[in-house]
Design an enzyme around this catalytic site. Structure first.
Site, mmCIF file in Angstrom:
data_model
loop_
_atom_site.group_PDB
_atom_site.id
_atom_site.type_symbol
_atom_site.label_atom_id
_atom_site.label_comp_id
_atom_site.label_asym_id
_atom_site.label_seq_id
_atom_site.Cartn_x
_atom_site.Cartn_y
_atom_site.Cartn_z
ATOM 1 N N ASP A 1 16.280 84.697 -8.633
ATOM 2 C CA ASP A 1 15.736 85.827 -9.384
ATOM 3 C C ASP A 1 14.242 85.998 -9.140
ATOM 4 O OD1 ASP A 1 15.805 87.937 -11.387
ATOM 5 O OD2 ASP A 1 14.719 86.554 -12.692
ATOM 6 N N HIS B 1 9.919 87.612 -5.522
ATOM 7 C CA HIS B 1 8.565 87.877 -6.028
ATOM 8 C C HIS B 1 7.561 86.799 -5.615
ATOM 9 C CE1 HIS B 1 10.352 91.018 -8.282
ATOM 10 N NE2 HIS B 1 10.823 90.294 -9.272
ATOM 11 N N GLU C 1 7.355 82.230 -18.291
ATOM 12 C CA GLU C 1 7.420 83.216 -19.366
ATOM 13 C C GLU C 1 8.025 82.646 -20.631
ATOM 14 O OE1 GLU C 1 9.397 86.678 -17.847
ATOM 15 O OE2 GLU C 1 11.169 85.579 -17.227
ATOM 16 N N ARG D 1 28.869 104.692 -14.874
ATOM 17 C CA ARG D 1 30.277 104.908 -15.176
ATOM 18 C C ARG D 1 30.541 104.942 -16.680
ATOM 19 N NH1 ARG D 1 32.004 98.890 -13.008
ATOM 20 N NH2 ARG D 1 30.624 97.845 -14.448
#
Ligand code: NDP
Length: 456
Positions: free
Chosen positions: A221, A226, A202, A43
């Site tokens: 997340d 995962h 990480e 958009r």
């Protein structure tokens, strides 16, 4: 093979960093036919010229592994449209065209239901496919509702709930090594394996992604999708084939075997934490609560750890620890399989042999096996490490995923019932955390994570 791809969320991070570079890799590899059409939609309302220029820059930045000619071909042929992904009137023109289209929702998960509703109302050409990113829903109830909504638009075989971890060769190597080596599978059980750690630590902090991350947190997340998917590959029974039905049936068996967690289990076996200000790799990192766009009142965790047990003949007695965190002192992304001690060490052969550990490095790719051998002095033992470097992947993970979508191979995508089952595994954790049964700890950015907590 479908020849049309429409990416909703054109100027987003996923498209810039992964999808456009993956398309350049596929173009270079000759996997996209001459009739392939790419439409990018969002958009922002740029001109096509502006978008193509931006796409070329992103490809130079993130897709340098692909030849310049392939990058140029992708950037110069992409069509750009302005559309609100939740408006049927807007999405209609974006998906209209000759033949089926694969619609990729590279959108914030909160927008998925509105977009699927808009696609239903606008109508998709027969044989079209819908691709969704993780997290699939925000909890079990929303995942069930989204599955129901999707079933009103396309059949289940045409829904691709992608999890790019499954397409990483490093992750596939876990299954490949298990099943293609005589020496591993006979000892792949709780009689020999004490613990499996699935870790994605990480050093990266929030990196400007508060808009999405602050509403999700580390558990939703990373762990819910995962890491649970990696657990499935580590723990599944050998499938008859790597076809979509066999692979996904065996994965859901693993999720169904996870012992349901009680409140007491959650208190003892899970940890959550948020990073404080600190230094990571020589860089100052602000506290998570001070990061731009973060609402500290949400108390979103940037570190999550969950220890699970599987109720099955093969795995009863082994623990599976799933752990992830941001802004940590070092990157540690691996599956570590820790074997039990030898049952007996003959007198004269040292005092103790360290347990063997088989490590699958997920990023960067590596494989090591920690063994014990004879040391330099008489009656001493010394650690030995065997290291292997698997060959580099032919295609990046997103290249493989996109190719599967266009070809219609759903083996590496998550089936609807799997997505629901993964939420069912973590519902007790989400519920207990929301009731503060587990404290939200903190850790300085650049550290090893929160200190271990005494649980009474
Ligand atoms: P971003 O926030 O960077 O991008 C989202 C894009 O969607 C933006 O272009 C945004 O436009 C657009 N958008 C939002 N609402 C609408 C709407 N109603 N109509 C049209 N466009 C809209 O997110 P990411 O790219 O990082 O993530 C996208 C998805 O991919 C998420 O589901 C995420 O979990 C998943 N994912 C992302 C990864 C990554 O590394 N980035 C890795 C794995 C999965 P606007 O700027 O106008 O809001």
């Amino acid at each position: 093979m479908i020849n049309r791809l429409a990416v909703f969320g054109a100027t987003g991070d996923l498209n810039a960093r992964y999808l456009l570079p993956a398309l350049a890799a596929l173009r270079a590899d000759g996997r996209l036919g001459d009739r392939f059409e790419l439409t990018c939609v969002d958009r922002a309302g740029w001109s096509e010229e502006e978008f193509r220029r931006w796409a070329a820059e992103q490809l130079d930045l993130h897709g340098a592994a692909a030849p310049a000619e392939a990058r140029k071909s992708v950037a110069e042929s992409v069509r750009y449209l302005r559309a609100d992904a939740t408006s049927a009137a807007d999405v209609g023109p974006a998906v209209a065209g000759d033949g089926p289209v694969a619609v990729y929702l590279a959108l914030p998960p909160a927008v998925f239901p509105g977009t699927v509703t808009a696609l239903r109302d606008a109508g998709l050409p027969g044989g079209s496919r819908i691709v969704l990113e993780k997290p699939f829903g925000e909890d079990l109830a929303s995942a069930v509702a989204l599955n129901r909504l999707l079933s009103e638009v396309v059949p289940e075989q045409a829904v691709f709930r992608v999890d790019h971890f499954l397409a990483m060769t490093t992750v596939q190597n876990v299954l490949g090594s298990r099943l293609a080596n005589r020496v591993l599978e006979p000892i792949w059980n709780s009689a020999h394996i004490a613990e499996v750690e699935i870790v994605w630590d990480e050093s990266l902090a929030l990196e400007g992604r508060a808009g999405y991350y602050d509403g999700a947190g580390a558990l939703k997340d990373m762990v819910q999708n995962h890491l649970l998917q990696v657990l499935c590959l580590v723990a599944m029974e050998p499938p008859l084939s790597l076809g979509e039905r066999d692979l996904r049936d065996r994965k859901i068996d693993v999720l169904r075997s996870v012992r349901p967690l009680t409140d007491d289990d959650v208190a003892r076996r899970t940890r959550r934490a948020r990073y404080l200000a600190g230094r990571v790799a020589g860089r100052d990192v602000p506290a998570y609560a001070e990061e731009e766009g973060v609402d500290p009142g949400r108390r979103t965790e940037t570190f999550a750890e969950v220890t699970l047990e599987l109720e099955s003949w093969r795995w009863s007695g082994t623990t599976f620890r799933l752990r992830t965190g941001k802004a940590l002192g070092r990157d540690r992304k691996e599956v570590a399989v820790r074997f039990r001690q030898v049952p007996y060490l003959p007198h004269g052969l040292g005092a103790e042999a360290a347990p063997n550990v088989l490590r699958f490095g997920l990023e960067p790719e590596s494989m090591t096996l920690a063994l014990t051998g004879i040391g330099a002095g008489a009656g001493t033992l010394a650690p030995l490490t065997l290291t292997a470097q698997p060959p580099p992947p032919g295609l990046p993970a997103y290249g493989r995923l996109l190719l599967d979508v266009l070809r219609g191979d759903a083996a590496l995508s998550i089936r609807g019932d799997e997505a629901e089952e993964a939420w069912r595994v973590l519902e007790p954790v989400i519920s207990a955390w929301s009731r503060d049964l587990v404290p939200l700890d903190d850790y300085p950015a650049g550290s090893h994570g929160p200190a271990m907590r005494e649980v009474g």
